[in-house]
Design an enzyme around this catalytic site. Structure first.
Site: not given
Length: 185
Positions: A50, A92
């Protein structure tokens, strides 16, 4: 002059005191290390694609857990977070801040109607999203690999308490070691 038995007993007492002192010192070091790991600093292994190309699966990163108790969130910071109801940690990037409205159209991310310049996003999102208004004391996080990231688009905005810390550096593999820069957009 002390007898042989008294000298032997004294040596045993000294050894016991030394052993107890060692045990206490080791316990104090262990407790301090656990406190530092829990509240100040830790190492975390990146898992999954990610954050591609910024971070890769298998890299070990250093996390500053005190940073957000002193500083406010800023767009572009790479963080370790948890999602409500999950014990897993995720890497993230903070994209949306409290009070902002975020949406995605045609692979482009917009904050309050203004397009973000995100040169670190090489794989843009394939689906439109939003608009979503970010509540006070919450943030919106996404992976840099927007086409393959489980993030706030699925989980929703995250309260401050779900942000574990700020990623400071890649520590391992050694040939990839570097500081992680905040990338404001």
């Amino acid at each position: 002059m002390p007898s042989r038995m008294e000298r032997r007993q004294e040596r045993l007492r000294r050894r016991r005191r030394e052993a107890c002192a060692w045990i206490v010192e080791i316990a104090v070091v262990f407790v301090l290390a656990m406190l530092v790991r829990t509240f100040v600093f830790s190492l975390t292994t990146v898992q999954g694609p990610s954050m591609r190309e910024t971070l890769h699966s298998g890299q070990i990163v250093a996390v500053d857990k005190l940073y957000f108790s002193i500083h406010d969130f800023s767009r572009g910071q790479v963080v370790i977070c948890r999602y409500p109801g999950s014990d897993e940690f995720y890497v993230k990037r903070i994209v949306g801040l409290p009070g902002e409205t975020i949406e995605i159209h045609g692979g482009q991310t917009y904050i309050d109607g203004q397009a973000l310049a995100e040169d670190y996003v090489l794989y843009p999102p394939e689906e439109d999203f939003g608009p979503v208004r970010i509540a006070a004391d919450e943030v919106f996080v996404m992976g840099d690999n927007r086409a393959n990231s489980y993030d706030s688009r699925q989980e929703g905005t995250l309260p401050r308490s779900m942000i574990v810390g700020r990623v400071m550096a890649v520590c391992f593999p050694f040939d990839e070691a570097r500081w992680i820069e905040d990338k404001p957009a």
